[in-house]
Enzyme design. Structure first.
Site, PDB file in Angstrom:
ATOM      1  N   LYS A  13       0.836  -1.214   0.000  1.00  0.00           N
ATOM      2  CA  LYS A  13       0.000   0.000   0.000  1.00  0.00           C
ATOM      3  C   LYS A  13       0.870   1.264   0.000  1.00  0.00           C
ATOM      4  O   LYS A  13       0.655   2.179  -0.782  1.00  0.00           O
ATOM      5  CB  LYS A  13      -0.919   0.024   1.251  1.00  0.00           C
ATOM      6  CG  LYS A  13      -1.820  -1.191   1.379  1.00  0.00           C
ATOM      7  CD  LYS A  13      -2.726  -1.110   2.598  1.00  0.00           C
ATOM      8  CE  LYS A  13      -1.994  -1.190   3.933  1.00  0.00           C
ATOM      9  NZ  LYS A  13      -1.328  -2.488   4.181  1.00  0.00           N
ATOM     10  N   ARG A  89     -10.297   0.629   8.446  1.00  0.00           N
ATOM     11  CA  ARG A  89      -9.940  -0.781   8.444  1.00  0.00           C
ATOM     12  C   ARG A  89     -10.720  -1.600   9.480  1.00  0.00           C
ATOM     13  O   ARG A  89     -10.311  -2.712   9.820  1.00  0.00           O
ATOM     14  CB  ARG A  89      -8.434  -1.009   8.537  1.00  0.00           C
ATOM     15  CG  ARG A  89      -7.768  -0.654   9.791  1.00  0.00           C
ATOM     16  CD  ARG A  89      -6.360  -1.258   9.805  1.00  0.00           C
ATOM     17  NE  ARG A  89      -5.384  -0.409   9.161  1.00  0.00           N
ATOM     18  CZ  ARG A  89      -4.119  -0.729   9.017  1.00  0.00           C
ATOM     19  NH1 ARG A  89      -3.670  -1.878   9.436  1.00  0.00           N
ATOM     20  NH2 ARG A  89      -3.290   0.112   8.442  1.00  0.00           N
ATOM     21  N   ARG A 128      11.677  -5.186   5.065  1.00  0.00           N
ATOM     22  CA  ARG A 128      11.410  -3.759   4.819  1.00  0.00           C
ATOM     23  C   ARG A 128      12.355  -2.881   5.629  1.00  0.00           C
ATOM     24  O   ARG A 128      12.676  -3.145   6.772  1.00  0.00           O
ATOM     25  CB  ARG A 128       9.970  -3.424   5.194  1.00  0.00           C
ATOM     26  CG  ARG A 128       9.727  -1.910   5.218  1.00  0.00           C
ATOM     27  CD  ARG A 128       8.283  -1.523   5.308  1.00  0.00           C
ATOM     28  NE  ARG A 128       7.534  -2.274   6.277  1.00  0.00           N
ATOM     29  CZ  ARG A 128       6.214  -2.381   6.273  1.00  0.00           C
ATOM     30  NH1 ARG A 128       5.511  -1.774   5.339  1.00  0.00           N
ATOM     31  NH2 ARG A 128       5.601  -3.087   7.183  1.00  0.00           N
ATOM     32  N   ARG A 161      10.754  -1.132  11.267  1.00  0.00           N
ATOM     33  CA  ARG A 161       9.615  -0.879  12.151  1.00  0.00           C
ATOM     34  C   ARG A 161       9.571  -1.919  13.265  1.00  0.00           C
ATOM     35  O   ARG A 161       9.872  -3.078  13.038  1.00  0.00           O
ATOM     36  CB  ARG A 161       8.313  -0.953  11.332  1.00  0.00           C
ATOM     37  CG  ARG A 161       7.889   0.374  10.775  1.00  0.00           C
ATOM     38  CD  ARG A 161       6.792   0.291   9.756  1.00  0.00           C
ATOM     39  NE  ARG A 161       5.622  -0.485  10.128  1.00  0.00           N
ATOM     40  CZ  ARG A 161       4.522  -0.578   9.381  1.00  0.00           C
ATOM     41  NH1 ARG A 161       4.463   0.079   8.229  1.00  0.00           N
ATOM     42  NH2 ARG A 161       3.507  -1.301   9.752  1.00  0.00           N
ATOM     43  N   ARG A 172      -1.203  -9.071  13.115  1.00  0.00           N
ATOM     44  CA  ARG A 172      -1.743  -8.131  12.115  1.00  0.00           C
ATOM     45  C   ARG A 172      -2.587  -8.867  11.068  1.00  0.00           C
ATOM     46  O   ARG A 172      -3.622  -8.368  10.623  1.00  0.00           O
ATOM     47  CB  ARG A 172      -0.599  -7.361  11.438  1.00  0.00           C
ATOM     48  CG  ARG A 172      -0.033  -6.267  12.342  1.00  0.00           C
ATOM     49  CD  ARG A 172       1.419  -5.947  12.039  1.00  0.00           C
ATOM     50  NE  ARG A 172       1.646  -5.250  10.806  1.00  0.00           N
ATOM     51  CZ  ARG A 172       2.851  -5.141  10.229  1.00  0.00           C
ATOM     52  NH1 ARG A 172       3.920  -5.676  10.800  1.00  0.00           N
ATOM     53  NH2 ARG A 172       2.978  -4.478   9.110  1.00  0.00           N
TER      54      ARG A 172
HETATM   55  P1  AP5 Z   1       4.779  -1.482   1.885  1.00  0.00           P
HETATM   56  O1  AP5 Z   1       4.426  -0.707   0.672  1.00  0.00           O
HETATM   57  O2  AP5 Z   1       5.483  -0.792   2.987  1.00  0.00           O
HETATM   58  O3  AP5 Z   1       3.495  -2.290   2.423  1.00  0.00           O
HETATM   59  P2  AP5 Z   1       2.184  -1.778   3.169  1.00  0.00           P
HETATM   60  O4  AP5 Z   1       1.021  -2.445   2.509  1.00  0.00           O
HETATM   61  O5  AP5 Z   1       2.167  -0.305   3.259  1.00  0.00           O
HETATM   62  O6  AP5 Z   1       2.399  -2.480   4.558  1.00  0.00           O
HETATM   63  P3  AP5 Z   1       2.223  -1.944   6.038  1.00  0.00           P
HETATM   64  O7  AP5 Z   1       3.006  -2.873   6.915  1.00  0.00           O
HETATM   65  O8  AP5 Z   1       2.520  -0.483   6.125  1.00  0.00           O
HETATM   66  O9  AP5 Z   1       0.716  -2.199   6.273  1.00  0.00           O
HETATM   67  P4  AP5 Z   1       0.024  -2.316   7.635  1.00  0.00           P
HETATM   68  O10 AP5 Z   1      -1.388  -2.167   7.209  1.00  0.00           O
HETATM   69  O11 AP5 Z   1       0.367  -3.513   8.414  1.00  0.00           O
HETATM   70  O12 AP5 Z   1       0.646  -1.091   8.469  1.00  0.00           O
HETATM   71  P5  AP5 Z   1       0.170   0.397   8.735  1.00  0.00           P
HETATM   72  O13 AP5 Z   1       1.360   1.262   8.803  1.00  0.00           O
HETATM   73  O14 AP5 Z   1      -0.944   0.772   7.857  1.00  0.00           O
HETATM   74  O15 AP5 Z   1       5.655  -2.736   1.376  1.00  0.00           O
HETATM   75  C1  AP5 Z   1       6.165  -3.698   2.287  1.00  0.00           C
HETATM   76  C2  AP5 Z   1       7.559  -4.147   1.830  1.00  0.00           C
HETATM   77  O16 AP5 Z   1       7.435  -4.876   0.612  1.00  0.00           O
HETATM   78  C3  AP5 Z   1       8.526  -2.987   1.541  1.00  0.00           C
HETATM   79  O17 AP5 Z   1       9.802  -3.368   1.965  1.00  0.00           O
HETATM   80  C4  AP5 Z   1       8.468  -2.830   0.001  1.00  0.00           C
HETATM   81  O18 AP5 Z   1       9.698  -2.364  -0.509  1.00  0.00           O
HETATM   82  C5  AP5 Z   1       8.178  -4.260  -0.437  1.00  0.00           C
HETATM   83  N1  AP5 Z   1       7.322  -4.340  -1.622  1.00  0.00           N
HETATM   84  C6  AP5 Z   1       6.208  -3.591  -1.873  1.00  0.00           C
HETATM   85  N2  AP5 Z   1       5.633  -3.965  -3.028  1.00  0.00           N
HETATM   86  C7  AP5 Z   1       6.386  -5.002  -3.501  1.00  0.00           C
HETATM   87  C8  AP5 Z   1       6.300  -5.828  -4.672  1.00  0.00           C
HETATM   88  N3  AP5 Z   1       5.317  -5.678  -5.577  1.00  0.00           N
HETATM   89  N4  AP5 Z   1       7.221  -6.808  -4.834  1.00  0.00           N
HETATM   90  C9  AP5 Z   1       8.226  -6.970  -3.921  1.00  0.00           C
HETATM   91  N5  AP5 Z   1       8.377  -6.213  -2.821  1.00  0.00           N
HETATM   92  C10 AP5 Z   1       7.459  -5.242  -2.609  1.00  0.00           C
HETATM   93  O19 AP5 Z   1      -0.429   0.232  10.228  1.00  0.00           O
HETATM   94  C11 AP5 Z   1       0.432  -0.089  11.283  1.00  0.00           C
HETATM   95  C12 AP5 Z   1      -0.351  -0.210  12.570  1.00  0.00           C
HETATM   96  O20 AP5 Z   1      -0.956   1.067  12.885  1.00  0.00           O
HETATM   97  C13 AP5 Z   1      -1.517  -1.213  12.570  1.00  0.00           C
HETATM   98  O21 AP5 Z   1      -1.087  -2.524  12.830  1.00  0.00           O
HETATM   99  C14 AP5 Z   1      -2.382  -0.626  13.691  1.00  0.00           C
HETATM  100  O22 AP5 Z   1      -1.853  -0.946  14.958  1.00  0.00           O
HETATM  101  C15 AP5 Z   1      -2.230   0.873  13.485  1.00  0.00           C
HETATM  102  N6  AP5 Z   1      -3.261   1.402  12.581  1.00  0.00           N
HETATM  103  C16 AP5 Z   1      -3.061   1.972  11.362  1.00  0.00           C
HETATM  104  N7  AP5 Z   1      -4.237   2.306  10.807  1.00  0.00           N
HETATM  105  C17 AP5 Z   1      -5.199   1.954  11.699  1.00  0.00           C
HETATM  106  C18 AP5 Z   1      -6.619   2.027  11.687  1.00  0.00           C
HETATM  107  N8  AP5 Z   1      -7.278   2.552  10.643  1.00  0.00           N
HETATM  108  N9  AP5 Z   1      -7.280   1.560  12.768  1.00  0.00           N
HETATM  109  C19 AP5 Z   1      -6.641   1.048  13.833  1.00  0.00           C
HETATM  110  N10 AP5 Z   1      -5.300   0.931  13.891  1.00  0.00           N
HETATM  111  C20 AP5 Z   1      -4.584   1.378  12.838  1.00  0.00           C
HETATM  112 MG    MG Z   2       2.226   1.088   4.849  1.00  0.00          MG
END
Ligand code: AP5
Ligand code: MG
Length: 219
Positions: A13, A89, A128, A161, A172
């Site tokens: 994402k 989410r 990552r 992270r 997660r």
């Molecule tokens: P990346 O693009 O960083 O992936 P991402 O989908 O953004 O993954 P996240 O870990 O950020 O998602 P998440 O939903 O768990 O975390 P968030 O920060 O939203 O890519 C990942 C890796 O893969 C990178 O190294 C990249 O280089 C590589 N990559 C990407 N595409 C690729 C491809 N096509 N091929 C190969 N490699 C690739 O949330 C974190 C925490 O915050 C949650 O757990 C929760 O505690 C809290 N939180 C956030 N939002 C909410 C909400 N709405 N409600 C409640 N809690 C929330």
């Molecule tokens: Mg992200």
């Protein structure tokens, strides 16, 4: 044009968001990034969210809904709309956001669903690396920085992270299945979801995302 990007942890994402923001000039609103920045600044909000995030649990809805509402109300530059990354989410969040935005300029126009098998996510998440200064996203194998540990864009230091462990990933994934999957069904019923195969090389995923978004007008 307001976009929501959805997908499991590590689906890509953030990686696609960087490109979408650059090409379509929308505001990027990543709840995960906002929480991490608040934690870094040790604000009240950051302290309230920290434990949940490090364990891989979702932050309670009332905290998250309030934060997003406040953030959207204070956007200084409205650009051509926004890109929500990681919000809503839970079904509660989706309903709250629908109430807030329905029939206004804030309504979601399209949902990009990043599809990838869970088995592919551990390698993505554990490999990552992120820039401490500008937030650029790297991967030790698929997207390495030119110099190990240093950001190509700004020279900042790369870090991992705290929730990028296999233990936290499992929590997660469980949260995603139980709480986030119903959100996808919610938008599916509104006919807004476009499915993308996220289990392909980054350039291929981007070509598919851009080809969907090019069918919409941004202005
Ligand atoms: P990346 O693009 O960083 O992936 P991402 O989908 O953004 O993954 P996240 O870990 O950020 O998602 P998440 O939903 O768990 O975390 P968030 O920060 O939203 O890519 C990942 C890796 O893969 C990178 O190294 C990249 O280089 C590589 N990559 C990407 N595409 C690729 C491809 N096509 N091929 C190969 N490699 C690739 O949330 C974190 C925490 O915050 C949650 O757990 C929760 O505690 C809290 N939180 C956030 N939002 C909410 C909400 N709405 N409600 C409640 N809690 C929330
Ligand atoms: Mg992200």
């Amino acid at each position: 044009m307001n976009i929501l990007i959805m997908g499991g942890p590590g689906a890509g994402k953030g990686t696609m968001s960087t490109r979408i923001v650059k090409k379509y000039h929308v505001n990027h609103i990543s709840t995960g990034d906002i929480f991490r920045s608040e934690i870094g600044m040790e604000t009240e909000l950051g302290l309230a969210a920290k434990d949940y995030i490090e364990k891989g649990l979702l932050v309670p809805d009332e905290i998250t809904n309030g934060m997003v509402k406040n953030y959207l109300e204070h956007l200084s530059d409205k650009k051509s709309g926004f890109l929500l990354d990681g919000y809503p989410r839970t079904l509660d969040q989706a309903v709250a956001f629908d109430k807030l935005s329905g029939g206004t300029m804030m309504a979601i126009d399209i949902v990009i669903a990043m599809e990838i098998p869970f088995e592919a996510l551990a390698e993505r998440v554990t490999g990552r690396r992120l820039c401490k200064d500008c937030g650029a996203i790297y991967h030790i194998k698929s997207q390495p920085s030119r110099q190990e540990g240093i950001c190509d864009q700004c020279g900042g230091t790369l870090y991992q992270r705290k929730d990028d462990t296999v233990e936290s990933l499992n929590v997660r994934l469980d949260e995603y299945t139980k709480q986030t999957q119903p959100v996808l069904d919610f938008y599916e019923a509104k006919g807004l979801v476009k499915h993308i195969n996220a289990n392909q090389p980054i350039e291929k995923v981007w070509a598919d995302v851009a080809s969907v978004l090019n069918g919409y007008s941004f202005g």
